[in-house]
Design an enzyme around this catalytic site. Structure first.
Site, PDB file in Angstrom:
ATOM      1  CG  PHE A 224      -0.896  -2.129   3.868  1.00  0.00           C
ATOM      2  CD1 PHE A 224      -0.446  -1.281   4.874  1.00  0.00           C
ATOM      3  CD2 PHE A 224      -1.003  -1.631   2.583  1.00  0.00           C
ATOM      4  CE1 PHE A 224      -0.110   0.043   4.603  1.00  0.00           C
ATOM      5  CE2 PHE A 224      -0.666  -0.318   2.297  1.00  0.00           C
ATOM      6  CZ  PHE A 224      -0.219   0.517   3.299  1.00  0.00           C
ATOM      7  CB  CYS A 333     -11.495  -1.759   5.354  1.00  0.00           C
ATOM      8  SG  CYS A 333     -10.085  -1.143   6.291  1.00  0.00           S
TER       9      CYS A 333
END
Length: 389
Positions: A224, A333
Site C-alpha cells: 500500500f 488509520c
C-alpha cells in the site's frame, strides 16, 4: 443548555455536543445566522463557547472553555497564529505539514495543510464554512501562499448541510514539489489522497528507515505504498525496495519521486495487496523489512468486525514473509480500531504464523496532528514497529 451527559463529556475534554444532549436554547431558537453559542449545564454553570452545526448530529463543537469569551475574527486569527507557531517549533526538515488540525488546534471543522508555498484548505463544519472567505484572507496574511486549494469534497459536509466541492482558490496549478525529511516529493493537492499526501505518516517514514538501517535490512517490501513515502525512506536507508499499490496513477507519481531522489531501482508493482502477499507466501519469498500501510478498513463502527478480519489477514501473510530477525511496520488509520485492538490482532496473527514478535515502538500520527486527551477520535493513526523472529 446541555444535559448532564453532555456537560460531563465537555468537562472531560471532549469537544462535541450532540443534539440529543441539548435541553434547550436561549434565545429559542437561535438565529440561523449565528455561528456560535454559549454553553451551560442544566444548573446554569458556564461551560464555554461552541460553534454551531444546526443540521448535524453534532450540534455544537467547543471553541473555548473560557467563560464569557468573545469569539470574533481576532479570536480566530490568534488561533491560526498559535497553530503556526506550534509547527515552527516542532516540525523540522520538512516543507509539508498540517498547519491547522481542527479540534487539535481549537478550530473544530478547519483543516489546513501546508505544502511549501501552497495551502490545502478544508472547512468541514457549518460555522467554518461560513467563515471560509475570512479564513483564506487571514491565511494569506499569515503565510503569504502562492497557491490555495479547497478540498471540500468530504462526505461529512453533507451531514452539515453543505455542498461538496474542490478547486483552486488562488494560484495557477495544484501540483507542487516539496521537501519532506530531506527528500523531494511531488504532490497534487487536488488529485491526491486527503489534501495531496499522507502528512500524518511523515515522522513514521523517518522512524521506519532508522530501524531498517539499524537492523541492516537489505531487502524491503512496502505494501500500500501510494506515492512511495515508506519506500523512498527505506531505499535511502540502503534497502533494495519493492513497493506495491493497486493504483497505477499513484505508482506513476511514486516512480517520478524515486527518480528525482536518485532511487530509480525501486521496483514499483501494480497489484492487489492481498493477492500479492498470498502469492509471495506460496513462492517462499522473504524480506528483511516489510511495511503495511493500508487504507482505513473500518470507516464505521459497524464495519469493525469485517475490518479486523482484513487486518488479521494482511498481518498474518506479512509475518510469514519477514525473514528471521527482520522488521515489520504495520499501520492502521481506522480510528474505530484502537491501538489495543490492533496489537491483539497482531498477536493473533503471530500465533497463527508461529512467529515470535517483539514490539520495538508504538507510534501514532506526526506531532503536527495533535492528539487531544478526552477526545479519542483525534488519535486515529497507529503504527507498530516490531522485530520478528
Amino acid at each position: 443548555m446541555v444535559n448532564d451527559r453532555g456537560a460531563e463529556r465537555v468537562r472531560g475534554g471532549h469537544p462535541w455536543i450532540y443534539g440529543t444532549d441539548i435541553l434547550g436554547w436561549e434565545p429559542e431558537p437561535p438565529a440561523a445566522a449565528v455561528l456560535t453559542a454559549g454553553v451551560r449545564d442544566r444548573r446554569g454553570h458556564e461551560l464555554g463557547t461552541a460553534d454551531r452545526s444546526p443540521q448535524s448530529k453534532i450540534q455544537l463543537r467547543m471553541l473555548t472553555r473560557e467563560a464569557g469569551a468573545t469569539v470574533d475574527r481576532a479570536f480566530l486569527q490568534a488561533r491560526l497564529a498559535e497553530a503556526l507557531a506550534y509547527r515552527q517549533k516542532l516540525v523540522h526538515d520538512s516543507e509539508a505539514y498540517r498547519l491547522v488540525s481542527s479540534e487539535g488546534d481549537g478550530l473544530p471543522g478547519l483543516i489546513v495543510d501546508r505544502y511549501g508555498d501552497a495551502l490545502a484548505l478544508q472547512t468541514l463544519s457549518w460555522a467554518m464554512a461560513a467563515r471560509q472567505a475570512e479564513i483564506v484572507e487571514d491565511l494569506k496574511a499569515l503565510v503569504a501562499p502562492r497557491t490555495i486549494v479547497e478540498r471540500n469534497e468530504a462526505r461529512v459536509r453533507l451531514q452539515e448541510g453543505l455542498e461538496q466541492r474542490a478547486g483552486l482558490i488562488e494560484g495557477a496549478t495544484s501540483t507542487v514539489e516539496v521537501q519532506v525529511n530531506g527528500l523531494r516529493l511531488e504532490m497534487d493537492l487536488l488529485g491526491g489522497q486527503k489534501t495531496g499526501g499522507f502528512l500524518d505518516q511523515r515522522e513514521n517514514w523517518k522512524a521506519a528507515a532508522g530501524y531498517a538501517q539499524a537492523l541492516g535490512c537489505r531487502k524491503a517490501l512496502d505494501v500500500f505504498t501510494y506515492q512511495g513515502g515508506f519506500a523512498l525512506h527505506l531505499a535511502r536507508a540502503g534497502a533494495a525496495v519493492q513497493a506495491v499499490d493497486s493504483s497505477r496513477t499513484a505508482l506513476e507519481v511514486a516512480e517520478r519521486n524515486g527518480e528525482r531522489n536518485g532511487f530509480p531501482a525501486i521496483d514499483w508493482v501494480e497489484a492487489n495487496a492481498f493477492d500479492l502477499l498470498r502469492d509471495y507466501d506460496q513462492r517462499g519469498e522473504r524480506f528483511d523489512c516489510l511495511v503495511l500501510d493500508p487504507p482505513a478498513f473500518a470507516k464505521s463502527r459497524a464495519a469493525l468486525k469485517t475490518a479486523a478480519a482484513g487486518y488479521k489477514e494482511i498481518n498474518l501473510r506479512a509475518l510469514k514473509l519477514v525473514a528471521p530477525g527482520g522488521l515489520l511496520v504495520t499501520c492502521s488509520c481506522s480510528h474505530h480500531l484502537s491501538e489495543a485492538h490492533l496489537l491483539e490482532i497482531l498477536a493473533d496473527a503471530a500465533r497463527d504464523a508461529r512467529r515470535e514478535v517483539r514490539v520495538l515502538e508504538r507510534r501514532g500520527q506526526a506531532a503536527d496532528h495533535p492528539v487531544v486527551l478526552g477526545f479519542p477520535e483525534s488519535a486515529y493513526l497507529k503504527c507498530i514497529v516490531a522485530a520478528v523472529q
